[in-house]
Write a protein that holds these residues in place. Structure first.
Motif, PDB file in Angstrom:
ATOM      1  N   ALA A 197      38.574  -4.991  16.008  1.00  0.00           N
ATOM      2  CA  ALA A 197      37.271  -5.488  16.474  1.00  0.00           C
ATOM      3  C   ALA A 197      37.287  -7.004  16.637  1.00  0.00           C
ATOM      4  O   ALA A 197      36.324  -7.705  16.329  1.00  0.00           O
ATOM      5  CB  ALA A 197      36.152  -5.052  15.535  1.00  0.00           C
ATOM      6  N   GLY A 198      38.394  -7.512  17.134  1.00  0.00           N
ATOM      7  CA  GLY A 198      38.515  -8.929  17.433  1.00  0.00           C
ATOM      8  C   GLY A 198      38.970  -9.795  16.285  1.00  0.00           C
ATOM      9  O   GLY A 198      39.389 -10.934  16.481  1.00  0.00           O
ATOM     10  N   GLU A 199      38.907  -9.292  15.074  1.00  0.00           N
ATOM     11  CA  GLU A 199      39.311 -10.029  13.867  1.00  0.00           C
ATOM     12  C   GLU A 199      38.716 -11.446  13.853  1.00  0.00           C
ATOM     13  O   GLU A 199      39.433 -12.447  13.840  1.00  0.00           O
ATOM     14  CB  GLU A 199      40.834 -10.066  13.754  1.00  0.00           C
ATOM     15  CG  GLU A 199      41.310 -10.301  12.331  1.00  0.00           C
ATOM     16  CD  GLU A 199      42.791  -9.965  12.128  1.00  0.00           C
ATOM     17  OE1 GLU A 199      43.526 -10.867  11.745  1.00  0.00           O
ATOM     18  OE2 GLU A 199      43.176  -8.781  12.350  1.00  0.00           O
ATOM     19  N   ASN A 200      37.372 -11.449  13.881  1.00  0.00           N
ATOM     20  CA  ASN A 200      36.624 -12.720  13.811  1.00  0.00           C
ATOM     21  C   ASN A 200      37.004 -13.705  14.921  1.00  0.00           C
ATOM     22  O   ASN A 200      37.013 -14.924  14.716  1.00  0.00           O
ATOM     23  CB  ASN A 200      36.821 -13.385  12.443  1.00  0.00           C
ATOM     24  CG  ASN A 200      36.248 -12.558  11.311  1.00  0.00           C
ATOM     25  OD1 ASN A 200      35.156 -11.995  11.447  1.00  0.00           O
ATOM     26  ND2 ASN A 200      36.973 -12.457  10.216  1.00  0.00           N
ATOM     27  N   GLY A 201      37.317 -13.163  16.098  1.00  0.00           N
ATOM     28  CA  GLY A 201      37.615 -14.003  17.244  1.00  0.00           C
ATOM     29  C   GLY A 201      39.082 -14.300  17.442  1.00  0.00           C
ATOM     30  O   GLY A 201      39.478 -14.796  18.505  1.00  0.00           O
ATOM     31  N   TYR A 202      39.898 -13.983  16.473  1.00  0.00           N
ATOM     32  CA  TYR A 202      41.333 -14.279  16.586  1.00  0.00           C
ATOM     33  C   TYR A 202      41.996 -13.426  17.668  1.00  0.00           C
ATOM     34  O   TYR A 202      42.919 -13.879  18.351  1.00  0.00           O
ATOM     35  CB  TYR A 202      42.014 -14.051  15.240  1.00  0.00           C
ATOM     36  CG  TYR A 202      43.499 -14.331  15.245  1.00  0.00           C
ATOM     37  CD1 TYR A 202      43.984 -15.632  15.344  1.00  0.00           C
ATOM     38  CD2 TYR A 202      44.420 -13.290  15.166  1.00  0.00           C
ATOM     39  CE1 TYR A 202      45.353 -15.883  15.358  1.00  0.00           C
ATOM     40  CE2 TYR A 202      45.777 -13.526  15.186  1.00  0.00           C
ATOM     41  CZ  TYR A 202      46.239 -14.831  15.280  1.00  0.00           C
ATOM     42  OH  TYR A 202      47.599 -15.074  15.301  1.00  0.00           O
ATOM     43  N   LEU A 203      41.507 -12.186  17.829  1.00  0.00           N
ATOM     44  CA  LEU A 203      42.094 -11.261  18.800  1.00  0.00           C
ATOM     45  C   LEU A 203      41.186 -11.018  20.001  1.00  0.00           C
ATOM     46  O   LEU A 203      41.394 -10.073  20.756  1.00  0.00           O
ATOM     47  CB  LEU A 203      42.431  -9.925  18.127  1.00  0.00           C
ATOM     48  CG  LEU A 203      43.465  -9.993  17.004  1.00  0.00           C
ATOM     49  CD1 LEU A 203      43.658  -8.630  16.363  1.00  0.00           C
ATOM     50  CD2 LEU A 203      44.803 -10.504  17.554  1.00  0.00           C
ATOM     51  N   GLY A 204      40.171 -11.835  20.163  1.00  0.00           N
ATOM     52  CA  GLY A 204      39.259 -11.673  21.290  1.00  0.00           C
ATOM     53  C   GLY A 204      37.839 -12.022  20.894  1.00  0.00           C
ATOM     54  O   GLY A 204      37.454 -11.891  19.724  1.00  0.00           O
ATOM     55  N   MET A 205      37.044 -12.457  21.872  1.00  0.00           N
ATOM     56  CA  MET A 205      35.699 -12.939  21.587  1.00  0.00           C
ATOM     57  C   MET A 205      34.591 -11.999  22.044  1.00  0.00           C
ATOM     58  O   MET A 205      33.417 -12.279  21.843  1.00  0.00           O
ATOM     59  CB  MET A 205      35.500 -14.300  22.269  1.00  0.00           C
ATOM     60  CG  MET A 205      36.382 -15.412  21.714  1.00  0.00           C
ATOM     61  SD  MET A 205      36.042 -15.752  19.959  1.00  0.00           S
ATOM     62  CE  MET A 205      34.375 -16.422  20.093  1.00  0.00           C
ATOM     63  N   GLU A 206      34.943 -10.848  22.665  1.00  0.00           N
ATOM     64  CA  GLU A 206      33.907  -9.948  23.181  1.00  0.00           C
ATOM     65  C   GLU A 206      32.980  -9.444  22.082  1.00  0.00           C
ATOM     66  O   GLU A 206      31.775  -9.288  22.293  1.00  0.00           O
ATOM     67  CB  GLU A 206      34.545  -8.758  23.904  1.00  0.00           C
ATOM     68  CG  GLU A 206      35.099  -9.079  25.281  1.00  0.00           C
ATOM     69  CD  GLU A 206      36.508  -9.622  25.233  1.00  0.00           C
ATOM     70  OE1 GLU A 206      37.087  -9.859  26.315  1.00  0.00           O
ATOM     71  OE2 GLU A 206      37.054  -9.801  24.115  1.00  0.00           O
ATOM     72  N   GLU A 207      33.534  -9.194  20.905  1.00  0.00           N
ATOM     73  CA  GLU A 207      32.702  -8.714  19.796  1.00  0.00           C
ATOM     74  C   GLU A 207      31.680  -9.778  19.377  1.00  0.00           C
ATOM     75  O   GLU A 207      30.489  -9.475  19.208  1.00  0.00           O
ATOM     76  CB  GLU A 207      33.577  -8.335  18.594  1.00  0.00           C
ATOM     77  CG  GLU A 207      34.421  -7.078  18.806  1.00  0.00           C
ATOM     78  CD  GLU A 207      35.662  -7.314  19.661  1.00  0.00           C
ATOM     79  OE1 GLU A 207      36.280  -6.322  20.074  1.00  0.00           O
ATOM     80  OE2 GLU A 207      36.005  -8.488  19.924  1.00  0.00           O
TER      81      GLU A 207
END
Length: 329
Positions: free
Chosen positions: A214-224
């Motif tokens: 789920a993006g890991e707090n923005g580390y893997l993506g910001m869509e969440e």
């Protein structure tokens, strides 16, 4: 003649297993309470029945208002001409318009008020497009024909229900469809459908993230952070049981805690559902003015005409469609 509720059943791609699984409806427990109407080529169905050694008496129906009381071993068919019957295992572009015609007839019957339920056997999207028909999928086609801006594709089996934010689009196009408007609309449709059709006024909706973890707090993506979580929080603030975003690699282990899991794209949610119960899976279109369900499998061209195809999913699709029609307004 009888006035039992009419269920329209389209027989699908003639080269696949659709016609033959429809033959098994002579064993349906619902023939006593509902008028099951196959929409397809009666001659093709008869040939398939004979080739498989199945004794079926086909009754041609021209006007569903004059539906007769069927005897054991009889199936009612609204006949539609299929150009080429010699197609088992070989989808032919010449038959594309026939497949689409069966859908249009079912849709027209519902628009006229003769029925409020359509159950579909599988079609072959590739051959439909070869036949110069722009066909993405049943879900999108029904939405267009009923003039509905957005619908939600949901699949269900005995263990879980999985809804999809996006359906039959390339994976590369998925991120552009993750918008506040699209997600908000999907949650609204799911909530309204569960309230009206599933008799659940407060459905528990789990929402997957788009990215790993789920993006890991923005580390893997910001869509969440930028899109998905704010929409979820908006629904929570007005008292709805919407939660997430959850990592898709773990949320399905908690399926019993929710009424439905909303996945962001086709292959994020459906592999889990199909692995957990393929034969009993049913495709349900949420947001239409009618009840529409379908088998949760393809045309299985390699099995066509061999008597090996299972009709369990078709029976399940009819069962769920009837249950939903009883609870709908």
């Amino acid at each position: 003649m009888n006035k039992k509720p009419l269920i329209c059943i389209t027989t699908g791609e003639p080269a696949g297993i659709g016609p033959e699984i429809c033959l098994d409806l002579i064993n349906s427990p619902y023939v006593d309470s509902h008028n099951l109407l196959l929409i397809g080529d009666v001659h093709l169905l008869n040939k398939r029945a004979k080739s498989l050694g199945k004794d079926v008496d086909f009754i041609i129906i021209s006007n569903p208002d004059d539906f007769p009381v069927l005897k054991y071993g009889q199936l009612a068919v609204l006949h539609v001409d299929c150009p080429d019957h010699n197609c088992i295992g070989r989808p032919l572009a010449i038959n594309a318009s026939y497949v689409l015609n069966t859908l249009d007839i079912a849709i027209d019957l519902c628009k006229k008020g003769a029925s409020k339920v359509i159950v579909t056997a599988p079609v072959n999207k590739d051959v439909l497009n070869q036949g110069a028909i722009d066909f993405i999928g049943h879900t999108e086609y029904f939405a267009e024909k009923f003039g509905v801006k957005k619908v939600v594709m949901m699949l269900a089996n005995n263990l879980l229900r999985v809804a999809l934010l996006t359906t039959h689009i390339p994976l590369a196009k998925v991120p552009s469809q993750i918008t506040p408007e699209n997600l908000d609309s999907a949650i609204q449709i799911i909530h309204d459908s569960f309230t009206s059709n599933f008799n659940q006024p407060q459905p528990r909706i789990a929402v997957c993230g788009l990215n790993p973890h789920a993006g890991e707090n923005g580390y893997l993506g910001m869509e969440e952070i930028n899109i998905i979580n704010p929409v979820i929080e908006k629904w929570q603030q007005v008292g709805y049981l919407v939660s997430g975003s959850y990592p898709a690699d773990t949320i399905f282990n908690r399926a019993s805690e929710f009424d439905v899991i909303l996945a962001m794209y086709h292959d994020q949610g459906l592999p889990v559902l199909k692995y957990s119960g393929f034969e009993t899976g049913v495709n349900i279109t949420l947001g239409l003015p009618i009840i529409r369900t379908s088998v949760d499998h393809g045309t299985a061209l390699d099995l066509a005409g061999k008597g090996l195809a299972s009709s369990v999913s078709l029976h399940s699709a009819i069962e769920i469609a009837i249950q939903l029609s009883f609870t709908s307004g």
